[in-house]
Design an enzyme around this catalytic site. Structure first.
Site, PDB file in Angstrom:
ATOM      1  N   ARG A 148       3.371  73.596   3.618  1.00 55.02           N
ATOM      2  CA  ARG A 148       3.464  72.398   2.782  1.00 55.02           C
ATOM      3  C   ARG A 148       4.665  71.542   3.165  1.00 55.02           C
ATOM      4  NH1 ARG A 148       2.328  75.980  -1.430  1.00 55.02           N
ATOM      5  NH2 ARG A 148       4.548  76.053  -1.874  1.00 55.02           N
ATOM      6  N   ASP A 168       2.787  77.086  15.110  1.00 48.18           N
ATOM      7  CA  ASP A 168       2.253  77.776  13.934  1.00 48.18           C
ATOM      8  C   ASP A 168       1.029  78.562  14.403  1.00 48.18           C
ATOM      9  OD1 ASP A 168       0.907  78.587  11.595  1.00 48.18           O
ATOM     10  OD2 ASP A 168       1.822  76.957  10.450  1.00 48.18           O
ATOM     11  N   CYS A 227      16.345  74.046   6.829  1.00 46.78           N
ATOM     12  CA  CYS A 227      16.351  74.000   5.360  1.00 46.78           C
ATOM     13  C   CYS A 227      15.478  75.116   4.800  1.00 46.78           C
ATOM     14  CB  CYS A 227      15.833  72.650   4.865  1.00 46.78           C
ATOM     15  SG  CYS A 227      16.958  71.279   5.134  1.00 46.78           S
ATOM     16  N   ARG A 229      15.509  79.256   5.493  1.00 47.70           N
ATOM     17  CA  ARG A 229      16.247  80.438   5.067  1.00 47.70           C
ATOM     18  C   ARG A 229      17.357  80.735   6.071  1.00 47.70           C
ATOM     19  NH1 ARG A 229      14.115  79.562   1.007  1.00 47.70           N
ATOM     20  NH2 ARG A 229      12.856  80.901  -0.345  1.00 47.70           N
ATOM     21  N   GLU A 258      25.918  83.400   2.096  1.00 47.90           N
ATOM     22  CA  GLU A 258      26.192  82.256   1.232  1.00 47.90           C
ATOM     23  C   GLU A 258      27.098  82.661   0.081  1.00 47.90           C
ATOM     24  OE1 GLU A 258      22.453  80.519   0.079  1.00 47.90           O
ATOM     25  OE2 GLU A 258      21.985  79.889   2.124  1.00 47.90           O
ATOM     26  N   HIS A 276      22.983  74.627   0.280  1.00 50.10           N
ATOM     27  CA  HIS A 276      21.689  75.141  -0.197  1.00 50.10           C
ATOM     28  C   HIS A 276      21.160  74.300  -1.366  1.00 50.10           C
ATOM     29  CE1 HIS A 276      19.118  79.035  -0.281  1.00 50.10           C
ATOM     30  NE2 HIS A 276      18.388  77.971  -0.540  1.00 50.10           N
ATOM     31  N   ALA A 279      16.351  71.885  -2.422  1.00 48.98           N
ATOM     32  CA  ALA A 279      15.368  71.840  -3.501  1.00 48.98           C
ATOM     33  C   ALA A 279      15.929  71.263  -4.798  1.00 48.98           C
ATOM     34  CB  ALA A 279      14.828  73.243  -3.769  1.00 48.98           C
TER      35      ALA A 279
END
Length: 523
Positions: A148, A168, A227, A229, A258, A276, A279
């Site tokens: 997505r 992919d 962006c 992991r 982190e 981080h 989102a």
């Protein structure tokens, strides 16, 4: 119907819930208070603060659904909820646009040196010549993982007149053409892309997916953005690549540790870093609240939500019958997706013995698909969405049943068919998942840990040659199984080893005389 909102969510989600249920908002509820009151509620909505533990779930007499207003569900005991028939949902799509936009922001920042230019001006400097940038127009975007978020990034980059190539393994050619992207292997993406953006999950297979060898493949004026992991990029290798100007720059929102305290990357000018926050937008939080509220409403009104993370609700008797085989099915799926050469196009599943008598094997098939798809997709695959994702990826699934289980209570056989390979694995549960056949060779294998499979010609010395090669590279063998059709014919070797076998070692084994193929698995 009664719903508790145990963590702060956007008011719009609460407003939607109040149209159909009594809503209690208690964002300061303690674990003890939740334990004592959970029996009153039909649904609970949480974010990160509240822990929905096994003890809480066992006290939930009426609970039908646990909703997490966000992506992860680390604070929910999904296994306990599944055992009790309680659905667990989240809002994975709420952050797709937000993360894609942050990716674009990082891409522009590193291309135009915005962050260091901002710092310079604030220090009362005027260093225009220092901050010569590059355009995005006519550049090649390389996308690692076309889920997505990856597809949203591609859509935005097309507005900048960029070309896109994508790595992919499970994106069908037809779908890629519809998206206007070119499929390629990882090495091609690394070599040809001007900007590389990563959107895959962190697994054993993707940990340090981008390391020294991969960075040396990249153009010396290319940029990489992560962006997804922390840990997908080897940060030590990235540091060396940036310092030695093997690549033009990087942008990170995620890190191996982190917060990234004392991280050498933070000392460099050719990297952009954020804490981080990809989102973290008001819109994403609003959308997460609305999505989970609507999911709860679906359940309260006896409909099926779309973002269920655990298995569909089955009656307790059937669940007890299939429970031992769920882990087996997931292992078989993961085993076959790591073993087969090429992209799976067809899947044939055969249920034998007692499993064949169960009215509906759908949950088992979905669990197999979950095992096949989860290792290679960024978005979580569960027993609700597995079949839909498989269809979207062009995988044709055929199921069969037979009463003959060769003396076992039940058997599950999975055959994968790709463009250039056919691979099958068959297993049962004997107090633990056990594989009894691989490509119709009889074996006795526990699918767990670091594993190795080799296809070879059954001639004297072949097994010893393979074992010697592994020994030379300090790979210790724990368990060995072999199977063959006839003496001197084709054979298969399955090893359990003490550590993950590096790809360069696998390549050396493949080059040995009488060896047809060799693959490493992580189960």
């Amino acid at each position: 119907m009664k719903v508790i909102v145990a963590d702060a969510i956007n008011q719009q989600g609460i407003d939607n819930l109040e149209k159909v249920a009594e809503v209690v908002v208690d964002t300061n509820i303690t674990p003890e208070e939740l334990l004592n009151t959970i029996s009153e509620y039909d649904a609970i909505i949480v974010r990160s603060r509240t822990k929905v533990t096994r003890e809480v779930i066992e006290n939930a007499e009426k609970l039908k659904i646990i909703a997490r207003a966000g992506v992860g569900v680390d604070n929910v005991d999904v296994e306990a909820a599944t055992e009790k028939g309680i659905m667990v949902v989240n809002a994975p799509e709420s952050t797709s646009i937000t993360v894609a936009e942050h990716t674009m922001g990082l891409m522009l920042s590193i291309a135009r040196k915005i962050t260091i230019a901002d710092k310079s001006v604030k220090e009362s400097k005027w260093e225009k010549s220092r901050f010569m940038g590059v355009e995005l127009r006519n550049k090649t975007l390389g996308v690692v993982g076309m889920g997505r978020i990856g597809s949203q990034v591609v859509s935005r980059c097309k507005a900048f007149e960029m070309n896109a190539i994508v790595y992919d393994p499970y994106l069908p050619e037809k779908v890629a053409k519809q998206m206007g992207v070119q499929l390629a292997d990882l090495n091609t993406v690394l070599k040809e892309a001007d900007f590389i953006t990563i959107h895959v999950p962190l697994t054993d297979e993707t940990k340090h997916l981008i390391s020294t060898k991969e960075i040396k493949m990249m153009k010396n004026d290319s940029y990489i953005i992560n962006c997804a992991r922390g840990g997908i990029i080897d940060e030590e290798a990235l540091y060396e690549g940036l310092v030695n100007e093997e690549i033009g720059g990087a942008a990170l929102d995620v890190y191996e540790i982190e917060p990234p305290v004392d991280n050498k990357l933070l000392t460099l000018d050719n990297i952009v870093v954020t804490p981080h926050i990809a989102a973290s937008t008001r819109e994403a939080q609003r959308d997460a609240a609305i999505i989970v509220a609507n999911e709860v409403i679906e359940v309260l009104e006896s409909r099926v939500p779309k973002n269920v993370l655990n298995m569909p609700v089955v009656d307790p008797k059937t669940y007890e019958e299939i429970k031992p085989y769920l882990n087996l099915c997931k292992k078989l799926g993961s085993f076959i997706t790591q073993s087969i050469n090429g992209q799976i196009r067809e899947l044939e599943i055969l249920y034998s013995g007692k499993l064949a008598k169960i009215p509906n094997q759908d949950i088992l098939t979905r669990t197999i698909l979950q095992g096949i798809l989860n290792p290679i997709l960024n978005d979580p695959v569960n027993t609700i969405n597995a079949a839909t994702i498989a269809r979207a990826r062009g995988i044709k699934v055929t199921e069969g049943k037979t009463s003959d289980a060769n003396g076992y209570d039940s058997l599950v056989k999975v055959k994968g068919i790709s463009d250039n390979d056919v691979f099958s694995v068959e297993g049962t549960d004997m107090h633990e998942p056990t594989i009894i056949k691989i490509n119709d060779y009889w074996v006795d294998v526990k699918p767990e840990g670091h594993m190795f499979i080799s296809k070879y010609q059954d001639v004297p010395g072949a097994i010893g040659t393979i074992g010697t090669k592994l020994g030379e590279r300090n790979i210790n063998i724990g368990i060995m199984q072999v199977g063959r059709d006839i003496a001197g014919g084709k054979a298969i070797m399955i090893l359990t080893v003490d550590q993950k076998i590096p790809e360069d070692v696998m390549e050396e084994v493949r080059k040995l005389e009488n060896v047809f193929d060799a693959v490493g698995l992580e189960l």
